[in-house]
Scaffold this active site. Structure first.
Site, PDB file in Angstrom:
ATOM      1  N   HIS A 207      10.941   1.357   7.975  1.00 22.07           N
ATOM      2  CA  HIS A 207      11.286   1.977   9.251  1.00 22.07           C
ATOM      3  C   HIS A 207      12.205   1.077  10.062  1.00 22.07           C
ATOM      4  CE1 HIS A 207       8.990   5.616   9.142  1.00 22.07           C
ATOM      5  NE2 HIS A 207       7.813   5.007   8.984  1.00 22.07           N
ATOM      6  N   CYS A 263      16.249   3.777   9.347  1.00 28.38           N
ATOM      7  CA  CYS A 263      16.859   4.477  10.473  1.00 28.38           C
ATOM      8  C   CYS A 263      17.479   3.474  11.450  1.00 28.38           C
ATOM      9  CB  CYS A 263      15.809   5.316  11.201  1.00 28.38           C
ATOM     10  SG  CYS A 263      15.048   6.624  10.201  1.00 28.38           S
TER      11      CYS A 263
END
Length: 397
Positions: A207, A263
């Site tokens: 992440h 991301c």
């Protein structure tokens, strides 16, 4: 948090110390050492550029809590153990690439035999995959990404297994869990004692988030981050810290490649040039406040899964064998099929593959289908510490 009594009188810069290390008393930036000797350790703040000193010798001896001693000890236990398909016998038979490099296992800089390999190019890689097994936003493709990247480095670029350090939640060794502390130590290990001819690789699959920039060194007003497995308790790792840890120290003749499949990862290394693929030009990404972001003469190149304001896909769109990060899977497939590809061709093929998947109507994870409406909405991005000829320079790790 207590104030260290040692300071640099000329700069009036006070060190703040807590259980996780030092930070700038003025900017509250995490600090990493720039000079180490017997009597003191010097730090430089990435925000205000001031230098301060603290007593001690943090890397002395072979203590397992040091960046070199601890990680090197782990590497010795870990070498050739990760993924059974690469046992020691097979790994030792791997042929080096055209550099005619004959690397030796990782050694402490104080080792008597280290001088024999000092004049030879070396390859070293840090591969991190975070699954977040105990969090509701779990990722399923990150370990696959690490496994595939490790195979690519060994089979296509001549990396030796003993020079590849892997951090995932599947590891049984506690020091190989991708916690914030372990990642920070491993980043220091990656660039420690690097010298001309070295090729370094930093890979992260997990992440990524962003937060407001309080140092005014980001053109878009946000700091990009990567998330360790314990980030909910220990916090994220900021692009500022990654830059000061693995970009600053790079001396002339050393090349660092960063591949980040997360991301908001467009400028995760805070490199001062970003390549605009549509205009075929390098654009200035230097900090507006003049904060140092450059190397010490080396070259840093980053391939990111998406732009800073985008999300990256963890998807089954490319294979039925399991989940994968879109960037990692596509990049590896392209490099295997086109080993002499340039950076420009690599970027074009990555973008074309994503477009083909979107146009084919392939469905991936249920969560991503609802978020992206069956589309992979990410534009992989290239950035570097200095401009280079994207259409001529070949992608070699």
């Amino acid at each position: 948090m207590s104030t260290d009594e040692r300071m640099n009188p000329s700069n009036k810069f006070v060190l703040m110390k807590d259980t996780r290390g030092y930070s700038c008393g003025r900017c509250r930036q995490r600090l990493f050492p720039i000079t180490i000797n017997v009597s003191e350790i010097q730090f430089q703040c990435p925000a205000c550029q001031r230098v301060a000193s603290s007593p001690g010798r943090p890397y002395e001896g072979s203590c397992n809590n040091t960046a070199d001693g601890r990680v090197s000890n782990v590497v010795q236990k870990y070498r050739n153990k990760f993924f059974g398909c690469h046992d020691r016998q097979n790994s030792d038979s791997e042929k080096p690439n055209s550099l005619n490099w004959n690397p030796s296992p990782l050694q402490s800089s104080s080792s008597p035999s280290s001088s024999r390999s000092d004049q030879r190019p070396r390859k070293r890689a840090l591969l991190i995959g975070v699954t977040y097994k105990k969090w509701k936003y779990r990722l399923k493709g990150t370990v696959n990404d690490v496994r595939n990247m490790r195979s690519l480095l060994i089979e296509s670029f001549g990396f030796k297994p003993q020079n590849i350090l892997v951090l995932t939640e599947d590891e049984t060794e506690p020091n190989l869990t991708p916690t914030k502390k372990n990642i920070e130590i491993s980043l220091q290990w990656l660039v420690k004692d690097c010298r001309r001819g070295d090729s370094l690789v930093f890979f992260f699959s997990g992440h990524g988030l962003r937060q407001p920039d309080f140092n005014r060194d980001e053109r878009d007003g946000f700091d990009e981050t990567i998330c360790p497995v314990d980030f909910l308790n220990e916090g994220m790792i900021l692009d500022n810290d990654i830059n000061s840890t693995i970009v600053w120290p790079l001396p002339e003749g050393v090349t660092l490649h960063s591949i980040v499949d997360a991301c908001h990862s467009g400028t995760i290394l805070d490199l001062v040039y970003v390549y605009n693929r549509e205009k075929d030009k390098w654009e200035d990404n230097s900090p507006p406040n003049g904060t140092r972001k450059h190397t010490n003469g080396g070259l840093a190149i980053s391939l990111s899964a998406c732009e800073d304001n985008q999300m990256a896909a963890d998807t089954t769109a490319f294979t039925e064998k399991g989940m994968n990060g879109a960037l990692t899977y596509i990049l590896i497939e392209i490099v295997k099929k086109h080993p002499e590809t340039t950076y420009s061709d690599l970027l074009d093929k990555i973008h074309a593959t994503i477009d083909d998947v979107n146009n084919s109507g392939c469905l991936f994870s249920r969560v991503l289908r609802s978020m992206f409406h069956n589309k992979i909405l990410q534009k992989p991005q290239l950035s570097a510490s200095e401009p280079f000829q994207v259409k001529k320079k070949k992608f070699i790790l």
